[in-house]
Design a protein around this motif. Structure first.
Motif, PDB file in Angstrom:
ATOM      1  N   LEU A   5       0.825  -1.211   0.000  1.00 37.20           N
ATOM      2  CA  LEU A   5       0.000   0.000   0.000  1.00 37.20           C
ATOM      3  C   LEU A   5       0.857   1.257   0.000  1.00 37.20           C
ATOM      4  N   LEU A   6       1.990   1.226   0.710  1.00 40.10           N
ATOM      5  CA  LEU A   6       2.883   2.379   0.737  1.00 40.10           C
ATOM      6  C   LEU A   6       3.482   2.631  -0.644  1.00 40.10           C
ATOM      7  N   PHE A   7       3.903   1.573  -1.317  1.00 41.97           N
ATOM      8  CA  PHE A   7       4.462   1.698  -2.662  1.00 41.97           C
ATOM      9  C   PHE A   7       3.416   2.246  -3.627  1.00 41.97           C
ATOM     10  N   LYS A   8       2.211   1.755  -3.516  1.00 41.36           N
ATOM     11  CA  LYS A   8       1.122   2.211  -4.382  1.00 41.36           C
ATOM     12  C   LYS A   8       0.817   3.682  -4.144  1.00 41.36           C
ATOM     13  N   ALA A   9       0.765   4.084  -2.874  1.00 36.92           N
ATOM     14  CA  ALA A   9       0.493   5.479  -2.549  1.00 36.92           C
ATOM     15  C   ALA A   9       1.608   6.388  -3.049  1.00 36.92           C
ATOM     16  N   LEU A  10       2.847   5.920  -2.998  1.00 37.99           N
ATOM     17  CA  LEU A  10       3.982   6.724  -3.454  1.00 37.99           C
ATOM     18  C   LEU A  10       3.897   6.994  -4.951  1.00 37.99           C
ATOM     19  N   VAL A  11       3.578   5.955  -5.728  1.00 39.02           N
ATOM     20  CA  VAL A  11       3.483   6.130  -7.176  1.00 39.02           C
ATOM     21  C   VAL A  11       2.324   7.065  -7.535  1.00 39.02           C
ATOM     22  N   VAL A  12       1.187   6.899  -6.884  1.00 38.31           N
ATOM     23  CA  VAL A  12       0.036   7.761  -7.161  1.00 38.31           C
ATOM     24  C   VAL A  12       0.357   9.210  -6.806  1.00 38.31           C
ATOM     25  N   THR A  13       1.087   9.408  -5.705  1.00 41.82           N
ATOM     26  CA  THR A  13       1.475  10.763  -5.320  1.00 41.82           C
ATOM     27  C   THR A  13       2.367  11.397  -6.371  1.00 41.82           C
ATOM     28  N   VAL A  14       3.316  10.628  -6.908  1.00 39.52           N
ATOM     29  CA  VAL A  14       4.202  11.148  -7.953  1.00 39.52           C
ATOM     30  C   VAL A  14       3.410  11.543  -9.192  1.00 39.52           C
ATOM     31  N   VAL A  15       2.442  10.715  -9.581  1.00 41.67           N
ATOM     32  CA  VAL A  15       1.620  11.027 -10.759  1.00 41.67           C
ATOM     33  C   VAL A  15       0.845  12.320 -10.539  1.00 41.67           C
ATOM     34  N   CYS A  16       0.246  12.465  -9.366  1.00 42.20           N
ATOM     35  CA  CYS A  16      -0.543  13.670  -9.086  1.00 42.20           C
ATOM     36  C   CYS A  16       0.334  14.916  -9.056  1.00 42.20           C
ATOM     37  N   LEU A  17       1.546  14.794  -8.509  1.00 41.61           N
ATOM     38  CA  LEU A  17       2.450  15.939  -8.484  1.00 41.61           C
ATOM     39  C   LEU A  17       2.884  16.333  -9.889  1.00 41.61           C
ATOM     40  N   LEU A  18       3.166  15.342 -10.731  1.00 38.30           N
ATOM     41  CA  LEU A  18       3.569  15.644 -12.098  1.00 38.30           C
ATOM     42  C   LEU A  18       2.442  16.303 -12.879  1.00 38.30           C
ATOM     43  N   GLN A  19       1.211  16.012 -12.507  1.00 35.80           N
ATOM     44  CA  GLN A  19       0.072  16.624 -13.186  1.00 35.80           C
ATOM     45  C   GLN A  19      -0.162  18.062 -12.757  1.00 35.80           C
ATOM     46  N   SER A  20       0.381  18.445 -11.623  1.00 33.82           N
ATOM     47  CA  SER A  20       0.116  19.777 -11.086  1.00 33.82           C
ATOM     48  C   SER A  20       0.965  20.816 -11.799  1.00 33.82           C
ATOM     49  N   PRO A  21       0.359  21.788 -12.498  1.00 31.74           N
ATOM     50  CA  PRO A  21       1.146  22.836 -13.170  1.00 31.74           C
ATOM     51  C   PRO A  21       1.979  23.643 -12.183  1.00 31.74           C
TER      52      PRO A  21
END
Length: 369
Positions: free
Chosen positions: A304-320
């Motif tokens: 779950l920690l690994f999954k949350a980390l990847v999702v966080t990276v995706v959301c940050l990359l999407q943020s202008p």
């Protein structure tokens, strides 16, 4: 190139490609697709097949979020749908009869629609906040699923029912075909007709939409019905795939994955514009991530920690705003303007430069009047 990078789906698509490449490194023949007994097999096919329920729930969640709402009850609707259909089939004398299976499917989907109407009534009719209104069914629905199954796991042995989540048709898993049909109908209704504009208008400003003549309450009830219907179909897929119904664990936390898929796909939680293609891409990222966790041997306690980390990276990359701070280029400071009452000597120029320019590192020469 800048236009491509700034597109809202560029970074999710890049993350999906990187996840696939990571699986290629750890799994031999990951991208290979084979034909066996007239059916397509392969890891990529499995990602679509196991991700089909999540894609369906996420598509329904997209329209709900587009109206400025949220639906936390879809996981419970998944459990209720599977429990009711399996309960009906288990009581049939002939579980392989197509008629009995169709009745079970019809009852499950009809109950799902009723639950969607209930959510829509609480939100649009009673004026309860969506997160609270759907939280009620999230808790009560899981209890209802356990009442239907009497707290037991109901098993069935029905070939027609097995087709929904675990069978094949036209060489493809039947679940993928169902997802394609639902996606095509949803895209047609929301992009070729005015329904999509109505949903976005209600999500942008429900009161202004009402004053403009749009029946915002009807639109809100309709999207909650659609989300529940998608969850009901997903429940049929999940229970069909394992030929059993578990009222306690079926669809557990799928609502959170669906919300993540919608956000990764670029749809704002505040409502308004939505992207069906982005939602599908987000759901595929989550399912591919699950496959990647198993293929690279991530310890179960850190999954779950690994999954949350990847999702966080995706959301940050999407943020202008984040990209602007993380990847911005250094800019030369603007020249300091001369104080009022003073002017710069136009004859003071850097070597080989045009009028008004100064030599590097030298302050402009000022001439006092």
């Amino acid at each position: 190139m800048n236009a491509v990078v700034k597109h809202r789906l560029f970074w999710p698509a890049l993350v999906l490609v990187l996840l696939l490449l990571l699986n290629v490194l750890f799994t031999d023949g990951f991208l290979s697709i084979q034909m066996r007994d007239g059916h397509l097999y392969g890891s990529v096919i499995d990602i679509f097949r196991f991700g089909a329920p999540l894609i369906l729930v996420a598509v329904g969640m997209t329209l709900v979020i587009a109206t400025g709402g949220i639906d936390l009850s879809v996981g419970s609707v998944v459990a209720i749908s599977g429990a009711l259909s399996c309960l009906w089939i288990s009581g049939l004398d002939d579980q392989n009869g197509v008629g009995g299976v169709l009745v079970a499917v019809g009852l499950a989907l009809a109950l799902s629609l009723v639950l969607g109407v209930w959510n829509g009534f609480l939100v649009a009719g009673a004026g309860i906040q969506p997160i609270i209104a759907t939280l009620i069914l999230m808790v009560a629905g899981r209890g209802l699923a356990q009442l239907i199954t009497d707290g037991q796991i109901i098993t069935v042995n029905s070939a027609p029912y097995k087709l929904i989540g675990g069978g094949y048709w036209l060489t493809l898993p039947f679940g993928i075909i169902v997802v394609l049909v639902v996606l095509a109908l949803t895209a047609f209704l929301t992009r070729r007709l005015a329904l999509g504009l109505l949903i976005e208008s209600v999500g942008g400003n429900a009161e202004a939409s009402r004053l403009a003549g749009i029946r915002s309450r009807s639109v809100i009830i309709m999207v909650y019905m659609f989300a529940a219907l998608c969850a009901g179909i997903a429940g049929l897929m999940i229970s069909s795939n394992v030929s059993s119904a578990d009222g306690n664990n079926a669809g557990l936390w799928i609502e959170l994955d669906a919300i993540l898929a919608v956000v990764i796909g670029g749809t704002s939680l505040s409502g308004g514009r939505f992207s069906l293609g982005g939602t599908v891409l987000g759901a595929l990222i989550i399912q591919t991530l699950t496959t990647t966790i198993y293929s690279i041997g991530v310890p179960p306690e850190t999954t779950l920690l690994f999954k949350a980390l990847v999702v966080t990276v995706v959301c940050l990359l999407q943020s202008p705003a984040f990209r602007e701070k993380a990847f911005r280029r250094r800019r030369r400071p603007a020249p300091v303007p001369a104080p009022a009452g003073e002017k710069t000597d136009p004859g003071d120029r850097g070597e080989g430069e045009g009028p008004g320019a100064t030599s590097a590192g030298a302050a402009p020469r000022r001439v006092h009047r």
